[in-house]
Design a protein around this motif. Structure first.
Motif, PDB file in Angstrom:
ATOM      1  N   VAL A   1       0.957  -1.118  -0.135  1.00  6.37           N
ATOM      2  CA  VAL A   1      -0.231  -0.026   0.025  1.00  6.37           C
ATOM      3  C   VAL A   1       0.858   1.240  -0.001  1.00  6.37           C
ATOM      4  CG1 VAL A   1      -1.788   1.284   1.175  1.00  6.37           C
ATOM      5  CG2 VAL A   1      -1.850  -1.202   1.148  1.00  6.37           C
ATOM      6  N   ASN A   2       0.974   1.869  -1.007  1.00  5.67           N
ATOM      7  CA  ASN A   2       2.009   3.110  -1.398  1.00  5.67           C
ATOM      8  C   ASN A   2       1.262   4.279  -0.996  1.00  5.67           C
ATOM      9  OD1 ASN A   2       0.464   2.005  -3.841  1.00  5.67           O
ATOM     10  ND2 ASN A   2       1.174   3.896  -4.815  1.00  5.67           N
TER      11      ASN A   2
ATOM     12  N   ASP B   1       4.652   4.718   5.249  1.00  6.75           N
ATOM     13  CA  ASP B   1       4.391   5.476   6.511  1.00  6.75           C
ATOM     14  C   ASP B   1       3.447   6.728   6.162  1.00  6.75           C
ATOM     15  OD1 ASP B   1       6.399   7.256   5.314  1.00  6.75           O
ATOM     16  OD2 ASP B   1       7.795   6.987   6.951  1.00  6.75           O
ATOM     17  N   SER B   2       3.082   6.983   4.831  1.00  6.88           N
ATOM     18  CA  SER B   2       2.616   8.037   4.381  1.00  6.88           C
ATOM     19  C   SER B   2       1.053   7.399   3.913  1.00  6.88           C
ATOM     20  CB  SER B   2       2.919   8.792   3.137  1.00  6.88           C
ATOM     21  OG  SER B   2       3.160   7.865   1.945  1.00  6.88           O
ATOM     22  N   ALA B   3       0.819   6.081   4.195  1.00  7.69           N
ATOM     23  CA  ALA B   3      -0.540   5.516   3.518  1.00  7.69           C
ATOM     24  C   ALA B   3      -1.642   5.995   4.740  1.00  7.69           C
ATOM     25  CB  ALA B   3      -0.268   3.857   3.646  1.00  7.69           C
TER      26      ALA B   3
ATOM     27  N   ALA C   1      -1.166   5.382   8.925  1.00  5.54           N
ATOM     28  CA  ALA C   1      -0.369   4.074   8.970  1.00  5.54           C
ATOM     29  C   ALA C   1      -0.248   3.479  10.251  1.00  5.54           C
ATOM     30  CB  ALA C   1       0.968   4.139   7.962  1.00  5.54           C
ATOM     31  N   LYS C   2       0.092   4.578  11.055  1.00  6.92           N
ATOM     32  CA  LYS C   2       0.471   4.055  12.725  1.00  6.92           C
ATOM     33  C   LYS C   2      -0.740   3.502  12.985  1.00  6.92           C
ATOM     34  CE  LYS C   2       2.309   5.814  17.050  1.00  6.92           C
ATOM     35  NZ  LYS C   2       2.762   7.147  17.541  1.00  6.92           N
TER      36      LYS C   2
ATOM     37  N   CYS D   1       6.471   0.902   6.449  1.00  6.38           N
ATOM     38  CA  CYS D   1       7.916   0.963   5.909  1.00  6.38           C
ATOM     39  C   CYS D   1       8.108   2.585   5.639  1.00  6.38           C
ATOM     40  CB  CYS D   1       8.053   0.216   4.803  1.00  6.38           C
ATOM     41  SG  CYS D   1       7.691  -1.612   4.601  1.00  6.38           S
ATOM     42  N   ALA D   2       9.133   2.855   5.524  1.00  4.26           N
ATOM     43  CA  ALA D   2       9.673   4.421   5.042  1.00  4.26           C
ATOM     44  C   ALA D   2       9.314   4.467   3.589  1.00  4.26           C
ATOM     45  CB  ALA D   2      10.862   4.801   5.189  1.00  4.26           C
ATOM     46  N   ASN D   3       8.688   5.492   3.276  1.00  2.00           N
ATOM     47  CA  ASN D   3       8.225   5.717   1.686  1.00  2.00           C
ATOM     48  C   ASN D   3       9.242   5.128   0.815  1.00  2.00           C
ATOM     49  OD1 ASN D   3       5.821   6.701   2.809  1.00  2.00           O
ATOM     50  ND2 ASN D   3       6.258   8.755   1.660  1.00  2.00           N
TER      51      ASN D   3
END
Length: 260
Positions: free
Chosen positions: A104-105, A126-128, A170-171, A183-185
């Motif tokens: 999931v990007n 992490d931006s999801a 995401a968190k 994950c980091a982007n």
């Protein structure tokens, strides 16, 4: 620039299916639905494919149904046909032997959220962001969401997410056990592919049987599950993969499984 709504590639046993309507946040119309079902069936029946990654192009994973397309459905028959077709995504993913990893990007909303939930593993950037956005447009969750979500977060939390259509980060998704890893982007693709390779190197018969059993564990009694595992384990004990696994263990080397 390809006009394909869904892209498919296969690299060393790992197939990647990419939803490819970035200008529409990979929202689902008839073309994308047709092509996604075609790609899922192709990888399901391709013996060279051991693991599948499902992702989106651009900034989104999938923003759900394409509202511009949906509002032009001509009648209730056409509308039902389209929603039923979207539901096929879930049944194909959950019934195939091969593990499917959602990468999931970006945003996963509505049917896009539920498409990710149908997968066996979810890695996200992490931006999801995730939302059961249906109630905000006067709809009920589709794409299997009312089956999938309460089994993960519990009935009351599922109701909260679906009644309010709140966007979660995401968190929060990780804390609710909706995703396996955040994950980091910039490292999402690398980490997802490394995990996919780990699964692809496992014994495919065993992995497939584990997936099918776990996907219906809550419909089985303890006794029926014990009977089922006795049948399946007896079968696994006769496979060449089991023999290869034992030999590799004794010889202190990595096994080379063939799916036989």
């Amino acid at each position: 620039m390809t006009d394909k709504a869904v892209l498919l590639s296969n690299d060393d046993g790992i197939a990647t299916i990419t939803l490819n309507r970035p200008s529409a946040l990979n929202s689902i119309n008839k073309l994308l639905a047709d092509e996604l079902i075609e790609c899922l069936n192709l990888v399901k029946n391709d013996n060279s494919v051991k693991t599948i990654i499902l992702t989106g192009s651009g900034k989104a994973f999938c923003a759900g149904g394409d509202l511009s397309y949906i509002e032009n459905l001509k009648d209730i028959i056409e509308a039902r046909s389209f929603i039923a077709q979207v539901g096929q995504f879930v049944s194909i993913i959950m019934e195939m032997d091969k593990p499917v990893i959602a990468m999931v990007n970006g945003v996963a909303a509505g049917a896009g959220f539920n498409l990710a939930l149908a997968c066996d593993i979810i890695f996200c950037a992490d931006s999801a962001r995730f939302a059961q956005s249906f109630a905000k447009v006067g709809l009920i969750p589709d794409c299997g969401g009312m089956y999938l979500l309460p089994r993960i977060v519990g009935l009351h939390k599922a109701k909260e997410l679906m009644f309010t259509a709140d966007l979660i980060d995401a968190k929060t998704a990780h804390s609710l056990k909706l995703v396996n890893r955040v994950c980091a982007n910039e490292s999402l693709e690398e980490e997802t592919k490394a995990f996919a390779k780990k699964i692809a190197d496992s014994a495919p018969i065993a992995v497939g049987l584990i997936k099918k059993t776990l996907n219906r564990y809550d419909t089985m009694t303890l006794n029926s599950l014990l009977e089922h595992e006795a049948d399946m384990q007896a079968y696994c004990l006769q496979t060449q993969d089991h023999k290869e696994g034992v030999s590799a263990f004794k010889e202190k080397r990595m096994p080379s499984f063939k799916g036989i």
